[in-house]
Design a protein around this motif. Structure first.
Motif, PDB file in Angstrom:
ATOM      1  N   ILE A 193       0.831  -1.209   0.000  1.00 15.67           N
ATOM      2  CA  ILE A 193       0.000   0.000   0.000  1.00 15.67           C
ATOM      3  C   ILE A 193       0.864   1.258   0.000  1.00 15.67           C
ATOM      4  O   ILE A 193       0.664   2.167  -0.811  1.00 15.67           O
ATOM      5  N   PHE A 194       1.838   1.330   0.912  1.00 19.26           N
ATOM      6  CA  PHE A 194       2.692   2.520   0.979  1.00 19.26           C
ATOM      7  C   PHE A 194       3.529   2.677  -0.292  1.00 19.26           C
ATOM      8  O   PHE A 194       3.755   3.788  -0.759  1.00 19.26           O
ATOM      9  N   GLY A 195       3.989   1.565  -0.844  1.00 19.73           N
ATOM     10  CA  GLY A 195       4.748   1.624  -2.087  1.00 19.73           C
ATOM     11  C   GLY A 195       3.909   2.166  -3.233  1.00 19.73           C
ATOM     12  O   GLY A 195       4.352   3.019  -3.998  1.00 19.73           O
ATOM     13  N   LEU A 196       2.679   1.701  -3.333  1.00 19.02           N
ATOM     14  CA  LEU A 196       1.792   2.173  -4.406  1.00 19.02           C
ATOM     15  C   LEU A 196       1.368   3.622  -4.209  1.00 19.02           C
ATOM     16  O   LEU A 196       1.206   4.365  -5.182  1.00 19.02           O
ATOM     17  N   LEU A 197       1.165   4.041  -2.968  1.00 16.33           N
ATOM     18  CA  LEU A 197       0.774   5.426  -2.715  1.00 16.33           C
ATOM     19  C   LEU A 197       1.889   6.413  -3.057  1.00 16.33           C
ATOM     20  O   LEU A 197       1.618   7.569  -3.390  1.00 16.33           O
ATOM     21  N   GLY A 198       3.124   5.988  -2.998  1.00 16.84           N
ATOM     22  CA  GLY A 198       4.238   6.871  -3.321  1.00 16.84           C
ATOM     23  C   GLY A 198       4.441   7.084  -4.806  1.00 16.84           C
ATOM     24  O   GLY A 198       5.031   8.086  -5.220  1.00 16.84           O
ATOM     25  N   ILE A 199       3.930   6.185  -5.622  1.00 17.24           N
ATOM     26  CA  ILE A 199       4.153   6.274  -7.076  1.00 17.24           C
ATOM     27  C   ILE A 199       3.588   7.547  -7.693  1.00 17.24           C
ATOM     28  O   ILE A 199       4.288   8.224  -8.447  1.00 17.24           O
ATOM     29  N   PRO A 200       2.324   7.927  -7.416  1.00 17.85           N
ATOM     30  CA  PRO A 200       1.812   9.153  -8.046  1.00 17.85           C
ATOM     31  C   PRO A 200       2.624  10.398  -7.698  1.00 17.85           C
ATOM     32  O   PRO A 200       2.847  11.257  -8.564  1.00 17.85           O
ATOM     33  N   PHE A 201       3.096  10.490  -6.454  1.00 19.65           N
ATOM     34  CA  PHE A 201       3.896  11.652  -6.067  1.00 19.65           C
ATOM     35  C   PHE A 201       5.252  11.637  -6.749  1.00 19.65           C
ATOM     36  O   PHE A 201       5.781  12.683  -7.123  1.00 19.65           O
ATOM     37  N   SER A 202       5.819  10.456  -6.923  1.00 21.82           N
ATOM     38  CA  SER A 202       7.094  10.350  -7.638  1.00 21.82           C
ATOM     39  C   SER A 202       6.925  10.797  -9.084  1.00 21.82           C
ATOM     40  O   SER A 202       7.776  11.502  -9.626  1.00 21.82           O
ATOM     41  N   LEU A 203       5.830  10.401  -9.701  1.00 24.36           N
ATOM     42  CA  LEU A 203       5.576  10.805 -11.082  1.00 24.36           C
ATOM     43  C   LEU A 203       5.241  12.291 -11.175  1.00 24.36           C
ATOM     44  O   LEU A 203       5.611  12.965 -12.136  1.00 24.36           O
ATOM     45  N   MET A 204       4.530  12.804 -10.181  1.00 20.35           N
ATOM     46  CA  MET A 204       4.185  14.223 -10.158  1.00 20.35           C
ATOM     47  C   MET A 204       5.439  15.083 -10.061  1.00 20.35           C
ATOM     48  O   MET A 204       5.460  16.236 -10.501  1.00 20.35           O
ATOM     49  N   ALA A 205       6.499  14.526  -9.511  1.00 23.71           N
ATOM     50  CA  ALA A 205       7.746  15.273  -9.347  1.00 23.71           C
ATOM     51  C   ALA A 205       8.380  15.630 -10.685  1.00 23.71           C
ATOM     52  O   ALA A 205       9.229  16.515 -10.743  1.00 23.71           O
ATOM     53  N   ILE A 206       7.965  14.972 -11.755  1.00 23.45           N
ATOM     54  CA  ILE A 206       8.460  15.337 -13.089  1.00 23.45           C
ATOM     55  C   ILE A 206       8.044  16.766 -13.415  1.00 23.45           C
ATOM     56  O   ILE A 206       8.822  17.535 -13.976  1.00 23.45           O
ATOM     57  N   ILE A 207       6.830  17.126 -13.026  1.00 20.17           N
ATOM     58  CA  ILE A 207       6.307  18.466 -13.318  1.00 20.17           C
ATOM     59  C   ILE A 207       6.595  19.433 -12.169  1.00 20.17           C
ATOM     60  O   ILE A 207       6.942  20.581 -12.387  1.00 20.17           O
ATOM     61  N   MET A 208       6.450  18.936 -10.948  1.00 19.81           N
ATOM     62  CA  MET A 208       6.594  19.768  -9.760  1.00 19.81           C
ATOM     63  C   MET A 208       7.585  19.088  -8.804  1.00 19.81           C
ATOM     64  O   MET A 208       7.217  18.168  -8.071  1.00 19.81           O
ATOM     65  N   PRO A 209       8.851  19.497  -8.797  1.00 17.86           N
ATOM     66  CA  PRO A 209       9.878  18.811  -8.002  1.00 17.86           C
ATOM     67  C   PRO A 209       9.572  18.693  -6.506  1.00 17.86           C
ATOM     68  O   PRO A 209      10.041  17.768  -5.857  1.00 17.86           O
ATOM     69  N   GLU A 210       8.788  19.601  -5.962  1.00 17.06           N
ATOM     70  CA  GLU A 210       8.452  19.536  -4.535  1.00 17.06           C
ATOM     71  C   GLU A 210       7.656  18.281  -4.189  1.00 17.06           C
ATOM     72  O   GLU A 210       7.646  17.845  -3.042  1.00 17.06           O
ATOM     73  N   ALA A 211       6.994  17.685  -5.159  1.00 14.44           N
ATOM     74  CA  ALA A 211       6.199  16.480  -4.908  1.00 14.44           C
ATOM     75  C   ALA A 211       7.077  15.307  -4.482  1.00 14.44           C
ATOM     76  O   ALA A 211       6.593  14.383  -3.842  1.00 14.44           O
ATOM     77  N   MET A 212       8.347  15.351  -4.807  1.00 12.76           N
ATOM     78  CA  MET A 212       9.254  14.279  -4.392  1.00 12.76           C
ATOM     79  C   MET A 212       9.307  14.192  -2.864  1.00 12.76           C
ATOM     80  O   MET A 212       9.425  13.108  -2.301  1.00 12.76           O
ATOM     81  N   TRP A 236       6.869   2.993   4.367  1.00 11.55           N
ATOM     82  CA  TRP A 236       6.963   1.585   3.971  1.00 11.55           C
ATOM     83  C   TRP A 236       8.160   0.892   4.621  1.00 11.55           C
ATOM     84  O   TRP A 236       8.208  -0.329   4.697  1.00 11.55           O
ATOM     85  N   LEU A 237       9.111   1.676   5.139  1.00 13.13           N
ATOM     86  CA  LEU A 237      10.238   1.061   5.841  1.00 13.13           C
ATOM     87  C   LEU A 237       9.842   0.512   7.209  1.00 13.13           C
ATOM     88  O   LEU A 237      10.507  -0.381   7.734  1.00 13.13           O
ATOM     89  N   ILE A 238       8.765   1.019   7.789  1.00 10.30           N
ATOM     90  CA  ILE A 238       8.329   0.528   9.101  1.00 10.30           C
ATOM     91  C   ILE A 238       7.892  -0.937   9.022  1.00 10.30           C
ATOM     92  O   ILE A 238       8.403  -1.767   9.770  1.00 10.30           O
ATOM     93  N   PRO A 239       6.959  -1.307   8.111  1.00 13.28           N
ATOM     94  CA  PRO A 239       6.612  -2.735   8.040  1.00 13.28           C
ATOM     95  C   PRO A 239       7.758  -3.607   7.536  1.00 13.28           C
ATOM     96  O   PRO A 239       7.886  -4.757   7.949  1.00 13.28           O
ATOM     97  N   ILE A 240       8.617  -3.063   6.672  1.00 12.85           N
ATOM     98  CA  ILE A 240       9.767  -3.855   6.233  1.00 12.85           C
ATOM     99  C   ILE A 240      10.683  -4.132   7.417  1.00 12.85           C
ATOM    100  O   ILE A 240      11.145  -5.260   7.617  1.00 12.85           O
ATOM    101  N   GLY A 241      10.935  -3.114   8.236  1.00  9.76           N
ATOM    102  CA  GLY A 241      11.752  -3.304   9.431  1.00  9.76           C
ATOM    103  C   GLY A 241      11.140  -4.321  10.376  1.00  9.76           C
ATOM    104  O   GLY A 241      11.840  -5.158  10.948  1.00  9.76           O
ATOM    105  N   THR A 242       9.819  -4.267  10.527  1.00  8.03           N
ATOM    106  CA  THR A 242       9.131  -5.231  11.388  1.00  8.03           C
ATOM    107  C   THR A 242       9.304  -6.647  10.862  1.00  8.03           C
ATOM    108  O   THR A 242       9.578  -7.574  11.619  1.00  8.03           O
TER     109      THR A 242
END
Length: 118
Positions: free
Chosen positions: A19-38, A48-54
């Motif tokens: 879920i966290f990985g998929l939610l980050g994709i639109p913002f990563s793509l939006m960063a092409i137009i608006m760098p602050e979205a990164m 997503w690092l929290i459940p991976i760490g767990t």
């Protein structure tokens, strides 16, 4: 091997990673137009690092300290986002917090995961 880590340990944690990985994709793509979205994508990269760490801590396939470094990495990504939006830049020391993620990837690549004894 990693499939076993995600399926046998905790399906809820594995679902959060997706879920966290998929939610980050639109913002990563939006960063092409608006760098602050990164910086908004960094929120989900950190979360997503929290459940991976767990999963790393619970699995027994990796040293537990790597899981704790992933928790610290999560705080690093979240700190970077908060810093950017509050003070306008990300302090350079914040990058060191995210090294846990790199250490985990290198551990998987070089050392691999331990076989779980059944």
């Amino acid at each position: 091997m990693l499939y076993k880590l995600f399926m046998d340990t905790d399906k809820e944690q594995a679902s959060l990673i997706v879920i966290f990985g998929l939610l980050g994709i639109p913002f990563s793509l939006m960063a092409i137009i608006m760098p602050e979205a990164m910086h908004l994508a960094e929120v989900f990269w950190g979360l997503w690092l929290i459940p991976i760490g767990t999963l790393v801590i619970r699995s027994g396939m990796f040293p537990k300290w790597i899981g704790y470094l992933l928790y610290v990495g999560s705080l690093g990504y979240l700190r970077a986002t908060v810093s950017y939006f509050l003070i306008g830049y990300v302090p350079s020391f914040v990058d060191y917090f995210t090294m846990g993620e790199l250490i985990w990837v290198l551990w998987i690549t070089v050392m691999g995961a331990k076989e779980i004894q059944q």
